[in-house]
Motif scaffolding. Structure first.
Motif, short mmCIF file in Angstrom:
data_model
loop_
_atom_site.label_atom_id
_atom_site.label_comp_id
_atom_site.label_asym_id
_atom_site.label_seq_id
_atom_site.Cartn_x
_atom_site.Cartn_y
_atom_site.Cartn_z
N GLY A 168 0.80 -1.21 0.00
CA GLY A 168 0.00 0.00 0.00
C GLY A 168 0.83 1.26 0.00
N GLU A 258 -9.15 -9.33 3.04
CA GLU A 258 -8.47 -8.12 2.57
C GLU A 258 -7.14 -7.90 3.28
OE1 GLU A 258 -7.35 -5.05 0.36
OE2 GLU A 258 -9.00 -6.45 -0.03
N LEU A 262 -3.53 -7.87 1.30
CA LEU A 262 -2.63 -6.72 1.42
C LEU A 262 -1.21 -7.18 1.78
CD1 LEU A 262 -2.31 -3.65 1.43
CD2 LEU A 262 -2.90 -3.67 3.88
#
Length: 273
Positions: A168, A258, A262
């Motif tokens: 991210g 999720e 990630l």
């Protein structure tokens, strides 16, 4: 036989007449001599031991040559052919590095964000864990170091450091362009490699399993190459850098959640010490 006087007769005739007279008057004696001479010669040879050995060898043997004679003792060999069927059982003990123990990935792992570095690996002893802390402080002196390492002797020792950039922060979604905020952190790794000249790097890109596998593989390769290019730009020699992409094939978390996806979207810069 002729009427010529003796003085006028040729000499050969006179000699022949003389020999004929001698033979006529002494033929018995001459025959005895002729018969006895061979007997006398043979007797002399017999009592003298026969012909000279050296002369006899010379007449029947060729000229001497140099000869080497090797005497080999007779050997009796008994050959026994035995056919044996042997069943061999091989036991191979393979020690695999455990991927996860109690949810902890083994190794010296530095999970890098924009403002902190979390140490998340599992190591076999306190000394190894302390060394990882020291390396993190050396490479990232301005970042907060959060020590979450697990010490357990079930974890294997390691000679590698994994600098892991959280996806991210490193890249935008589906992009291989490194976020500008991360570039100084990669430069810090390059600076450390300039000091620690024994360190070489292997950069591997990973994705989660969202989307086509082939597309994920190409994306992971591009992201790994982008990080490698930044190290080169910061001064790390070409021969000290390798890069590859593994796509979605090496997850470290559950792709059905999720948070798991990630974690799987990552780029690892592994330093081999």
């Amino acid at each position: 036989m002729n009427d010529l006087p003796p003085e006028s007769t040729p000499l050969r005739w006179r000699l022949a007449d003389r020999a004929e007279d001698i033979w006529a008057s002494n033929r018995i004696s001459l025959l005895g001599v002729i018969l006895i001479v061979p007997f006398v010669i043979g007797s002399i040879a017999f009592f003298d031991g026969g012909p000279s050995p050296s002369r006899a060898l010379a007449t029947v043997q060729p000229p001497p040559t140099s000869t080497t004679t090797t005497t080999t003792a007779p050997t009796t060999t008994t050959s026994v052919v035995t056919t044996t069927t042997t069943t061999t059982t091989t036991t191979t003990t393979t020690t695999e590095v455990p991927r996860v123990i109690d949810g902890i990935e083994p190794g010296a792992i530095l999970d890098i964000g924009l403002g902190d570095v979390r140490l998340i690996g599992g190591l076999p002893n306190d000394d190894a864990a302390a060394q990882t802390v020291a390396i993190a402080e050396f490479v990232f002196p301005e970042l907060e170091i959060i020590d979450e390492q697990v010490v357990d002797d079930r974890f294997p020792p390691t000679d590698r450091l994994i600098f892991r950039f959280r996806s991210g922060g490193l890249f935008a979604y589906n992009s291989d362009v490194i976020n500008e905020e991360i570039l100084p952190l990669i430069d810090m790794i390059a600076d450390a490699m300039a000091i620690e000249t024994s360190w070489d790097s292997v950069i591997v890109g990973h994705t989660d399993d969202t989307g086509p596998a082939e597309g994920n593989l190409r994306l992971s390769e591009r992201r790994a190459n982008a990080a490698a290019d930044r190290l080169r730009l910061a001064g790390v020699a070409e021969g000290r850098i390798e890069s590859a992409g593994l796509g979605e094939s090496a997850p470290i978390a559950d792709n059905t959640t999720e948070p798991g996806r990630l974690k799987n979207r990552r780029v690892d810069i592994t330093i081999v010490r």
